[in-house]
Scaffold this motif. Structure first.
Motif, PDB file in Angstrom:
ATOM      1  N   ARG A 232      -3.055   9.674 -15.746  1.00 24.48           N
ATOM      2  CA  ARG A 232      -3.637   8.337 -15.960  1.00 24.48           C
ATOM      3  C   ARG A 232      -2.920   7.298 -15.085  1.00 24.48           C
ATOM      4  O   ARG A 232      -3.538   6.422 -14.498  1.00 24.48           O
ATOM      5  N   GLN A 233      -1.588   7.405 -15.013  1.00 20.87           N
ATOM      6  CA  GLN A 233      -0.812   6.493 -14.180  1.00 20.87           C
ATOM      7  C   GLN A 233      -1.149   6.705 -12.703  1.00 20.87           C
ATOM      8  O   GLN A 233      -1.192   5.741 -11.930  1.00 20.87           O
ATOM      9  N   CYS A 234      -1.391   7.940 -12.327  1.00 21.49           N
ATOM     10  CA  CYS A 234      -1.798   8.270 -10.958  1.00 21.49           C
ATOM     11  C   CYS A 234      -3.103   7.553 -10.630  1.00 21.49           C
ATOM     12  O   CYS A 234      -3.237   6.926  -9.581  1.00 21.49           O
ATOM     13  N   GLN A 235      -4.069   7.647 -11.535  1.00 24.43           N
ATOM     14  CA  GLN A 235      -5.359   6.982 -11.333  1.00 24.43           C
ATOM     15  C   GLN A 235      -5.176   5.470 -11.205  1.00 24.43           C
ATOM     16  O   GLN A 235      -5.780   4.838 -10.335  1.00 24.43           O
ATOM     17  N   THR A 236      -4.343   4.894 -12.049  1.00 19.49           N
ATOM     18  CA  THR A 236      -4.094   3.452 -12.000  1.00 19.49           C
ATOM     19  C   THR A 236      -3.506   3.047 -10.657  1.00 19.49           C
ATOM     20  O   THR A 236      -3.911   2.041 -10.069  1.00 19.49           O
ATOM     21  N   SER A 237      -2.556   3.838 -10.153  1.00 17.23           N
ATOM     22  CA  SER A 237      -1.952   3.534  -8.855  1.00 17.23           C
ATOM     23  C   SER A 237      -2.980   3.584  -7.738  1.00 17.23           C
ATOM     24  O   SER A 237      -3.052   2.679  -6.897  1.00 17.23           O
ATOM     25  N   PHE A 238      -3.785   4.637  -7.711  1.00 18.47           N
ATOM     26  CA  PHE A 238      -4.764   4.778  -6.637  1.00 18.47           C
ATOM     27  C   PHE A 238      -5.868   3.727  -6.735  1.00 18.47           C
ATOM     28  O   PHE A 238      -6.343   3.229  -5.718  1.00 18.47           O
ATOM     29  N   LYS A 239      -6.256   3.364  -7.954  1.00 17.85           N
ATOM     30  CA  LYS A 239      -7.247   2.290  -8.103  1.00 17.85           C
ATOM     31  C   LYS A 239      -6.665   0.958  -7.637  1.00 17.85           C
ATOM     32  O   LYS A 239      -7.376   0.125  -7.102  1.00 17.85           O
TER      33      LYS A 239
ATOM     34  N   LEU B 195       0.832  -1.202   0.000  1.00 21.04           N
ATOM     35  CA  LEU B 195       0.000   0.000   0.000  1.00 21.04           C
ATOM     36  C   LEU B 195       0.870   1.258   0.000  1.00 21.04           C
ATOM     37  O   LEU B 195       0.599   2.213  -0.735  1.00 21.04           O
ATOM     38  N   GLN B 196       1.921   1.249   0.805  1.00 18.09           N
ATOM     39  CA  GLN B 196       2.821   2.396   0.860  1.00 18.09           C
ATOM     40  C   GLN B 196       3.461   2.635  -0.507  1.00 18.09           C
ATOM     41  O   GLN B 196       3.532   3.779  -0.978  1.00 18.09           O
ATOM     42  N   LYS B 197       3.902   1.582  -1.170  1.00 19.64           N
ATOM     43  CA  LYS B 197       4.533   1.705  -2.485  1.00 19.64           C
ATOM     44  C   LYS B 197       3.527   2.212  -3.514  1.00 19.64           C
ATOM     45  O   LYS B 197       3.818   3.124  -4.289  1.00 19.64           O
ATOM     46  N   THR B 198       2.315   1.653  -3.513  1.00 24.22           N
ATOM     47  CA  THR B 198       1.289   2.037  -4.483  1.00 24.22           C
ATOM     48  C   THR B 198       0.863   3.487  -4.293  1.00 24.22           C
ATOM     49  O   THR B 198       0.747   4.242  -5.259  1.00 24.22           O
ATOM     50  N   MET B 199       0.634   3.889  -3.049  1.00 24.23           N
ATOM     51  CA  MET B 199       0.240   5.268  -2.775  1.00 24.23           C
ATOM     52  C   MET B 199       1.382   6.234  -3.109  1.00 24.23           C
ATOM     53  O   MET B 199       1.142   7.323  -3.639  1.00 24.23           O
ATOM     54  N   GLY B 200       2.608   5.833  -2.815  1.00 24.81           N
ATOM     55  CA  GLY B 200       3.761   6.670  -3.151  1.00 24.81           C
ATOM     56  C   GLY B 200       3.863   6.902  -4.645  1.00 24.81           C
ATOM     57  O   GLY B 200       4.105   8.028  -5.104  1.00 24.81           O
ATOM     58  N   GLU B 201       3.672   5.842  -5.440  1.00 21.08           N
ATOM     59  CA  GLU B 201       3.700   5.980  -6.895  1.00 21.08           C
ATOM     60  C   GLU B 201       2.565   6.884  -7.375  1.00 21.08           C
ATOM     61  O   GLU B 201       2.752   7.696  -8.284  1.00 21.08           O
ATOM     62  N   GLY B 202       1.397   6.734  -6.761  1.00 20.83           N
ATOM     63  CA  GLY B 202       0.263   7.577  -7.137  1.00 20.83           C
ATOM     64  C   GLY B 202       0.532   9.046  -6.886  1.00 20.83           C
ATOM     65  O   GLY B 202       0.279   9.892  -7.752  1.00 20.83           O
ATOM     66  N   PHE B 203       1.046   9.366  -5.706  1.00 17.63           N
ATOM     67  CA  PHE B 203       1.338  10.764  -5.385  1.00 17.63           C
ATOM     68  C   PHE B 203       2.508  11.305  -6.215  1.00 17.63           C
ATOM     69  O   PHE B 203       2.530  12.484  -6.569  1.00 17.63           O
ATOM     70  N   GLN B 204       3.464  10.438  -6.542  1.00 23.55           N
ATOM     71  CA  GLN B 204       4.567  10.868  -7.391  1.00 23.55           C
ATOM     72  C   GLN B 204       4.044  11.231  -8.784  1.00 23.55           C
ATOM     73  O   GLN B 204       4.425  12.255  -9.354  1.00 23.55           O
ATOM     74  N   ASN B 205       3.166  10.410  -9.338  1.00 22.61           N
ATOM     75  CA  ASN B 205       2.589  10.704 -10.649  1.00 22.61           C
ATOM     76  C   ASN B 205       1.681  11.929 -10.601  1.00 22.61           C
ATOM     77  O   ASN B 205       1.627  12.703 -11.552  1.00 22.61           O
ATOM     78  N   LEU B 206       0.977  12.127  -9.495  1.00 29.09           N
ATOM     79  CA  LEU B 206       0.148  13.320  -9.346  1.00 29.09           C
ATOM     80  C   LEU B 206       1.025  14.579  -9.308  1.00 29.09           C
ATOM     81  O   LEU B 206       0.714  15.587  -9.941  1.00 29.09           O
ATOM     82  N   GLY B 207       2.128  14.498  -8.596  1.00 28.37           N
ATOM     83  CA  GLY B 207       3.068  15.620  -8.566  1.00 28.37           C
ATOM     84  C   GLY B 207       3.636  15.908  -9.945  1.00 28.37           C
ATOM     85  O   GLY B 207       3.771  17.075 -10.347  1.00 28.37           O
TER      86      GLY B 207
END
Length: 180
Positions: free
Chosen positions: A138-145, A24-36
């Protein structure tokens, strides 16, 4: 011997919980990184950062959480409401011109409903349309989903661990096994 199996099961559940937390930490980190990254590339836009000022308030969501009787949770995909219109009776006598206009109107309404359903299904369209959404968003959305099933598993693993600890406490007659 039964108690040993319970303690082994407890260790297995704790190990699983720890692994799920790391994922979860890795997935959320990737999501926030892509959002940034998406916000950085969007800095020259009128609205600035992707956030609540972009949200389309009519979006209703695609998933829901159901709580079971035993306390566990499950993620459920929501079905879209079918907004089909009734067709007029064929027996009705309608002027041919009015009939053609009605057909054109229905066709146009069907296209609008299809477009609305597409918008309803894909929340990224509220951030600039289907084709103008950045890849990083789009990658951000994929990570959070991808984090949603992890959260479901975490909750269910935590509940199973709590139940097992409660059973061990009852069997051992100890007030709180985690303090010993």
């Amino acid at each position: 011997m039964d108690e040993d199996a319970d303690y082994l099961e407890l260790l297995r559940l704790l190990s699983r919980y720890d692994l799920l937390l790391e994922q979860l930490q890795k997935t959320m980190g990737e999501g926030f990184q892509n959002l940034g990254r998406a916000n950085y590339h969007n800095k020259n836009a009128l609205r600035g950062r992707y956030g609540s000022d972009y949200w389309d308030e009519c979006y209703e969501g695609q998933i829901a959480v159901e709580r079971q009787n035993d306390g566990s949770v499950s993620i459920v995909k929501l079905a879209l409401a079918d907004e089909s219109e009734e067709m007029p009776d064929e027996d009705e006598k309608v002027d041919e011109k009015l009939h053609e206009e009605a057909l054109l109107r229905r066709r146009n309404q069907a296209k609008q409903r299809k477009l609305q359903k597409t918008r309803h299904r894909e929340p990224l369209t509220m951030f600039g349309g289907i084709f103008s959404v950045p890849t990083s968003l789009r990658q951000c959305q994929t990570s959070f989903k991808g984090a949603i099933p992890l959260v479901e598993e975490l909750i269910n693993c935590k509940l199973a661990t709590k139940r097992l600890l409660d059973n061990l406490e009852e069997r051992n007659g100890v007030g709180d096994i985690s303090r010993h």
